[in-house]
Write a protein that holds these residues in place. Structure first.
Motif, PDB file in Angstrom:
ATOM      1  N   LYS A 109      16.800 -13.291   2.550  1.00 23.42           N
ATOM      2  CA  LYS A 109      15.350 -13.241   2.693  1.00 23.42           C
ATOM      3  C   LYS A 109      14.977 -11.768   2.780  1.00 23.42           C
ATOM      4  O   LYS A 109      15.651 -10.990   3.446  1.00 23.42           O
ATOM      5  N   CYS A 110      13.886 -11.392   2.111  1.00 25.87           N
ATOM      6  CA  CYS A 110      13.463  -9.993   2.108  1.00 25.87           C
ATOM      7  C   CYS A 110      12.113  -9.868   2.810  1.00 25.87           C
ATOM      8  O   CYS A 110      11.179 -10.613   2.516  1.00 25.87           O
ATOM      9  N   CYS A 111      12.034  -8.932   3.751  1.00 32.89           N
ATOM     10  CA  CYS A 111      10.776  -8.641   4.441  1.00 32.89           C
ATOM     11  C   CYS A 111      10.323  -7.231   4.090  1.00 32.89           C
ATOM     12  O   CYS A 111      11.132  -6.300   4.086  1.00 32.89           O
ATOM     13  N   VAL A 112       9.035  -7.091   3.774  1.00 35.26           N
ATOM     14  CA  VAL A 112       8.435  -5.789   3.481  1.00 35.26           C
ATOM     15  C   VAL A 112       7.366  -5.518   4.538  1.00 35.26           C
ATOM     16  O   VAL A 112       7.046  -6.378   5.349  1.00 35.26           O
ATOM     17  N   LYS A 113       6.805  -4.313   4.507  1.00 37.81           N
ATOM     18  CA  LYS A 113       5.752  -3.950   5.456  1.00 37.81           C
ATOM     19  C   LYS A 113       4.607  -4.954   5.372  1.00 37.81           C
ATOM     20  O   LYS A 113       4.270  -5.357   4.262  1.00 37.81           O
ATOM     21  N   PRO A 114       4.061  -5.394   6.433  1.00 40.40           N
ATOM     22  CA  PRO A 114       4.225  -4.952   7.815  1.00 40.40           C
ATOM     23  C   PRO A 114       5.286  -5.746   8.594  1.00 40.40           C
ATOM     24  O   PRO A 114       5.440  -5.555   9.791  1.00 40.40           O
ATOM     25  N   ASP A 115       6.014  -6.636   7.922  1.00 40.81           N
ATOM     26  CA  ASP A 115       6.973  -7.510   8.603  1.00 40.81           C
ATOM     27  C   ASP A 115       8.388  -6.943   8.700  1.00 40.81           C
ATOM     28  O   ASP A 115       9.256  -7.558   9.304  1.00 40.81           O
ATOM     29  N   SER A 116       8.622  -5.780   8.139  1.00 35.91           N
ATOM     30  CA  SER A 116       9.979  -5.213   8.087  1.00 35.91           C
ATOM     31  C   SER A 116      10.247  -4.280   9.270  1.00 35.91           C
ATOM     32  O   SER A 116      10.584  -3.115   9.111  1.00 35.91           O
ATOM     33  N   TYR A 117      10.139  -4.835  10.483  1.00 33.02           N
ATOM     34  CA  TYR A 117      10.236  -4.034  11.708  1.00 33.02           C
ATOM     35  C   TYR A 117      11.585  -3.325  11.885  1.00 33.02           C
ATOM     36  O   TYR A 117      11.651  -2.281  12.516  1.00 33.02           O
ATOM     37  N   HIS A 119       0.865  -1.180   0.000  1.00 34.58           N
ATOM     38  CA  HIS A 119       0.000   0.000   0.000  1.00 34.58           C
ATOM     39  C   HIS A 119       0.904   1.234   0.000  1.00 34.58           C
ATOM     40  O   HIS A 119       2.033   1.192   0.477  1.00 34.58           O
ATOM     41  N   GLY A 120       0.429   2.312  -0.511  1.00 32.95           N
ATOM     42  CA  GLY A 120       1.192   3.557  -0.458  1.00 32.95           C
ATOM     43  C   GLY A 120       2.082   3.778  -1.662  1.00 32.95           C
ATOM     44  O   GLY A 120       2.018   3.058  -2.667  1.00 32.95           O
ATOM     45  N   ASP A 121       2.941   4.779  -1.538  1.00 30.37           N
ATOM     46  CA  ASP A 121       3.748   5.253  -2.660  1.00 30.37           C
ATOM     47  C   ASP A 121       4.835   4.287  -3.118  1.00 30.37           C
ATOM     48  O   ASP A 121       5.397   4.452  -4.192  1.00 30.37           O
ATOM     49  N   THR A 122       5.169   3.289  -2.298  1.00 35.32           N
ATOM     50  CA  THR A 122       6.278   2.391  -2.649  1.00 35.32           C
ATOM     51  C   THR A 122       5.831   1.069  -3.261  1.00 35.32           C
ATOM     52  O   THR A 122       6.671   0.247  -3.620  1.00 35.32           O
ATOM     53  N   LYS A 123       4.532   0.858  -3.415  1.00 26.11           N
ATOM     54  CA  LYS A 123       4.042  -0.438  -3.903  1.00 26.11           C
ATOM     55  C   LYS A 123       4.591  -0.787  -5.293  1.00 26.11           C
ATOM     56  O   LYS A 123       4.803  -1.949  -5.589  1.00 26.11           O
ATOM     57  N   TYR A 124       4.875   0.190  -6.116  1.00 26.85           N
ATOM     58  CA  TYR A 124       5.388  -0.080  -7.458  1.00 26.85           C
ATOM     59  C   TYR A 124       6.856  -0.524  -7.444  1.00 26.85           C
ATOM     60  O   TYR A 124       7.383  -0.988  -8.451  1.00 26.85           O
ATOM     61  N   LEU A 125       7.510  -0.436  -6.294  1.00 23.62           N
ATOM     62  CA  LEU A 125       8.920  -0.827  -6.178  1.00 23.62           C
ATOM     63  C   LEU A 125       9.112  -2.253  -5.667  1.00 23.62           C
ATOM     64  O   LEU A 125      10.238  -2.749  -5.639  1.00 23.62           O
ATOM     65  N   ILE A 126       8.047  -2.906  -5.263  1.00 20.18           N
ATOM     66  CA  ILE A 126       8.178  -4.204  -4.597  1.00 20.18           C
ATOM     67  C   ILE A 126       8.922  -5.228  -5.446  1.00 20.18           C
ATOM     68  O   ILE A 126       9.890  -5.837  -4.978  1.00 20.18           O
ATOM     69  N   LYS A 127       8.514  -5.456  -6.683  1.00 21.02           N
ATOM     70  CA  LYS A 127       9.176  -6.469  -7.525  1.00 21.02           C
ATOM     71  C   LYS A 127      10.668  -6.178  -7.662  1.00 21.02           C
ATOM     72  O   LYS A 127      11.498  -7.068  -7.519  1.00 21.02           O
ATOM     73  N   GLU A 128      10.994  -4.938  -7.946  1.00 20.21           N
ATOM     74  CA  GLU A 128      12.388  -4.545  -8.170  1.00 20.21           C
ATOM     75  C   GLU A 128      13.242  -4.733  -6.912  1.00 20.21           C
ATOM     76  O   GLU A 128      14.308  -5.353  -6.945  1.00 20.21           O
ATOM     77  N   ILE A 129      12.778  -4.216  -5.802  1.00 15.79           N
ATOM     78  CA  ILE A 129      13.558  -4.246  -4.564  1.00 15.79           C
ATOM     79  C   ILE A 129      13.630  -5.663  -3.995  1.00 15.79           C
ATOM     80  O   ILE A 129      14.711  -6.136  -3.611  1.00 15.79           O
TER      81      ILE A 129
END
Length: 160
Positions: free
Chosen positions: A135-143, A115-125
């Protein structure tokens, strides 16, 4: 690097603390996570990279480093720089844990989400982090990036 518990501490000492911490109780599960967050403050960007070491269900410790870089206004460029710092730090930690046979999983936490302004970066990052061997964690797991580093990066943070 810095620590609330240990004060100013070199990266080598951080590694020694990781070794000590993970050898206290070998029956427990340990997770090392690395994350970076940044904020534009005055005329620069404050980058905060964090190494968090969690002893599952038994607490944890963290270490952090603050860098001041030329102000980054573009969100994509800022996320790329944060991820670069996290991957570099995680690579150094991976070398240490492999050389010392430390039983801990290693994750890279990035400050992006679905959700939000960074959603379009998920695949790339996420692809970059996984392609780098983590292993990569994104929100909400990227504490580590969205919680610890975010709090320290805010202007006026009492943790410096």
């Amino acid at each position: 690097m810095k620590s609330i518990t240990y004060g100013e501490i070199s990266f080598d000492k951080v590694c020694e603390k990781i070794k000590e911490y993970t050898s206290e109780d070998l029956a427990l599960e340990y997770v090392i996570s690395v994350g970076t967050d940044s904020q534009n403050v005055d005329g620069y960007t404050k980058m905060v990279s964090v190494i968090a070491l969690v002893r599952k269900r038994k607490g944890g410790i963290f270490f952090y480093d603050i860098k001041k870089v030329k102000k980054i206004k573009n969100l994509r460029q800022k996320i790329l720089k944060e991820t670069q710092y996290s991957i570099e730090l995680a690579s150094n930690i991976m070398d240490f844990i492999n050389q010392n046979h430390i039983k801990a999983s290693l994750e890279v936490h990035v400050d992006i989400g679905t959700h939000g302004d960074t959603k379009y970066l998920i695949k790339e990052i996420v692809g970059w982090v996984i392609g780098s061997g983590f292993k990569c964690c994104v929100k909400p797991d990227s504490y580590t990036s969205t919680g610890i580093a975010d709090k320290i990066s805010k202007k006026g943070s009492k943790v410096c």
